[in-house]
Design a protein around this motif. Structure first.
Motif, PDB file in Angstrom:
ATOM      1  N   PRO A  10      15.537   7.629   5.317  1.00 53.34           N
ATOM      2  CA  PRO A  10      15.704   6.326   5.972  1.00 53.34           C
ATOM      3  C   PRO A  10      14.633   6.003   7.000  1.00 53.34           C
ATOM      4  O   PRO A  10      14.372   4.836   7.283  1.00 53.34           O
ATOM      5  CB  PRO A  10      17.092   6.450   6.621  1.00 53.34           C
ATOM      6  N   ALA A  11      14.002   7.022   7.574  1.00 55.41           N
ATOM      7  CA  ALA A  11      12.943   6.788   8.559  1.00 55.41           C
ATOM      8  C   ALA A  11      11.593   6.536   7.907  1.00 55.41           C
ATOM      9  O   ALA A  11      10.597   6.316   8.591  1.00 55.41           O
ATOM     10  CB  ALA A  11      12.847   7.975   9.516  1.00 55.41           C
ATOM     11  N   GLY A  12      11.548   6.597   6.572  1.00 52.81           N
ATOM     12  CA  GLY A  12      10.294   6.349   5.867  1.00 52.81           C
ATOM     13  C   GLY A  12       9.421   7.570   5.680  1.00 52.81           C
ATOM     14  O   GLY A  12       8.265   7.456   5.271  1.00 52.81           O
ATOM     15  N   SER A  49      -6.553  12.554   1.437  1.00 49.03           N
ATOM     16  CA  SER A  49      -6.396  11.400   2.326  1.00 49.03           C
ATOM     17  C   SER A  49      -6.817  10.101   1.664  1.00 49.03           C
ATOM     18  O   SER A  49      -6.413   9.019   2.099  1.00 49.03           O
ATOM     19  CB  SER A  49      -7.206  11.619   3.610  1.00 49.03           C
ATOM     20  N   LEU A  50      -7.630  10.191   0.616  1.00 48.82           N
ATOM     21  CA  LEU A  50      -8.088   8.993  -0.082  1.00 48.82           C
ATOM     22  C   LEU A  50      -7.009   8.492  -1.032  1.00 48.82           C
ATOM     23  O   LEU A  50      -6.158   9.262  -1.479  1.00 48.82           O
ATOM     24  CB  LEU A  50      -9.380   9.291  -0.848  1.00 48.82           C
ATOM     25  N   GLY A  98      -3.346   9.601  -0.288  1.00 50.93           N
ATOM     26  CA  GLY A  98      -3.100   8.838   0.927  1.00 50.93           C
ATOM     27  C   GLY A  98      -2.424   9.644   2.021  1.00 50.93           C
ATOM     28  O   GLY A  98      -1.890   9.081   2.973  1.00 50.93           O
ATOM     29  N   HIS A  99      -2.437  10.967   1.897  1.00 51.98           N
ATOM     30  CA  HIS A  99      -1.869  11.868   2.908  1.00 51.98           C
ATOM     31  C   HIS A  99      -2.973  12.805   3.403  1.00 51.98           C
ATOM     32  O   HIS A  99      -3.594  13.507   2.601  1.00 51.98           O
ATOM     33  CB  HIS A  99      -0.728  12.705   2.328  1.00 51.98           C
ATOM     34  N   THR A 117       1.307  11.581   7.491  1.00 56.33           N
ATOM     35  CA  THR A 117       2.386  10.667   7.115  1.00 56.33           C
ATOM     36  C   THR A 117       3.767  11.275   7.329  1.00 56.33           C
ATOM     37  O   THR A 117       4.778  10.622   7.082  1.00 56.33           O
ATOM     38  CB  THR A 117       2.249  10.290   5.638  1.00 56.33           C
ATOM     39  N   GLY A 118       3.821  12.543   7.754  1.00 55.64           N
ATOM     40  CA  GLY A 118       5.089  13.237   7.903  1.00 55.64           C
ATOM     41  C   GLY A 118       5.462  14.074   6.692  1.00 55.64           C
ATOM     42  O   GLY A 118       6.408  14.867   6.751  1.00 55.64           O
ATOM     43  N   LEU A 119       4.731  13.913   5.601  1.00 53.59           N
ATOM     44  CA  LEU A 119       4.984  14.714   4.399  1.00 53.59           C
ATOM     45  C   LEU A 119       4.731  16.191   4.693  1.00 53.59           C
ATOM     46  O   LEU A 119       3.721  16.544   5.303  1.00 53.59           O
ATOM     47  CB  LEU A 119       4.058  14.260   3.267  1.00 53.59           C
TER      48      LEU A 119
END
Length: 338
Positions: A10-12, A49-50, A98-99, A117-119
């Motif tokens: 829920p926090a994304g 990251s790309l 993208g991470h 990203t939190g992943l």
């Protein structure tokens, strides 16, 4: 290749991932490692990251011809990336694009990487193949006071410079490769280098010198002209100070890049000149962390894409015994399984 859809809370925050091998970096070395690890039966995740696979090639020079890949007299950068992606796709690696990998924590039998990203990705083994890490282009001093368009540090699309007068600044491989690629398309190509000796491969230098590219040595670009877009450049000879103005609608500053390991510099990895030191198995100073490609360093290192492919296979085979101590380092030739 689009980014896979990751479940989020829920926090994304993306849902955690668990895998056998986490590859940090989706450039050519990382893509080949993803294929080879899949061939060896490992579950693979690749973080970058790309937003697309291919690393520097996709981001900087997808249309540039590459000449040092075995089996290809010449291959366009994007074609090589596409082929490597298709090769890896046989084993369905999970791409986490993208991470950016930020933190690395060691457990007793795993490594956990946390991204910006939190992943979080927990893997039995990590292979770092992030090219030169993050990179920023060396500036062109003459462009500091120029506020118009037309100055670039790489050429993602050659067609955008077709029928233009192109000025290339630099004396390394990139400068000469751009000159070779643009010579058939541009109205004119002028290459300026501040010395009379070059850092590029001699074969490429000779091909450029024999082409219609004008090569000006012992000179520097002193000033750019233009109203909204570059229209000309002043070139100053270092010997006598003579100034020559050449027309140009595009300036390619191929002066190299400053590499930075970024967050990886805080991970406790043994380094040498912003590169990660490895042993003959491509292992770092941590048991479960390996490195391959341009970011890896050891005595006698030769930086080629072809070298990265061999290092990837070496790293994966040796990492296999960490994941499964009963496994053999060398599984036999891939042709044996056909």
């Amino acid at each position: 290749m689009s980014q896979p859809v990751q479940p989020v809370d829920p926090a994304g925050v993306p849902a955690p991932v668990e895998t056998d091998l986490l590859i940090i970096g989706a450039g050519p070395t990382g893509l080949y490692a993803a294929y080879y690890a899949g061939f060896r039966g490992l579950r693979v995740a690749v973080v970058d990251s790309l937003p697309e696979i291919g690393g520097q090639i996709t981001a900087m020079y997808p249309e540039k011809m590459i000449y040092d890949v075995a089996g290809f007299p010449a291959v366009k950068g994007q074609d090589l990336v596409d082929a490597l992606g298709a090769q890896a796709r046989q084993f369905d690696p999970l791409y986490l694009l993208g991470h950016r990998a930020e933190e690395l924590d060691h457990g007793t039998d795993s490594v956990t990487v946390t991204c910006d990203t939190g992943l979080t990705v927990t893997a039995k083994v990590v292979l770092i193949s992030g090219g030169i890490g993050t990179f920023s282009p060396r500036p062109l001093p003459a462009a500091d006071a120029f506020t118009g368009d037309g100055v670039m540090f790489f050429v993602p699309r050659l067609a955008e410079l077709a029928d233009l007068d192109v000025l290339i600044v630099g004396g390394g491989d990139s400068a000469f490769d751009w000159a070779m690629s643009l010579e058939p398309l541009a109205k004119s190509v002028t290459l300026v280098h501040r010395r009379d000796k070059f850092r590029a491969h001699e074969h490429t230098v000779q091909k450029v010198l024999a082409s219609r590219v004008e090569v000006i040595t012992s000179a520097e670009v002193a000033k750019l002209h233009g109203n909204g877009r570059v229209e000309g450049a002043d070139i100053v000879a270092k010997l006598d100070g003579a100034v020559r103005t050449v027309p140009t609608q595009a300036v390619v500053a191929a002066l190299g890049f400053v590499a930075d390991l970024g967050p990886m510099s805080r991970w406790g990895l043994e380094q040498r000149k912003r590169h990660i030191l490895v042993d003959s198995t491509m292992r770092t100073n941590f048991e479960r962390v390996f490195a391959a490609g341009d970011i890896a360093d050891y005595d006698g290192k030769v930086k080629l894409i072809a070298t990265g492919f061999g290092e990837a296979a070496t790293a994966v085979n040796n990492a296999m015994t960490v994941v499964d101590p009963s496994a053999k380092v060398f599984p036999g030739h891939s042709s044996d399984s056909a």
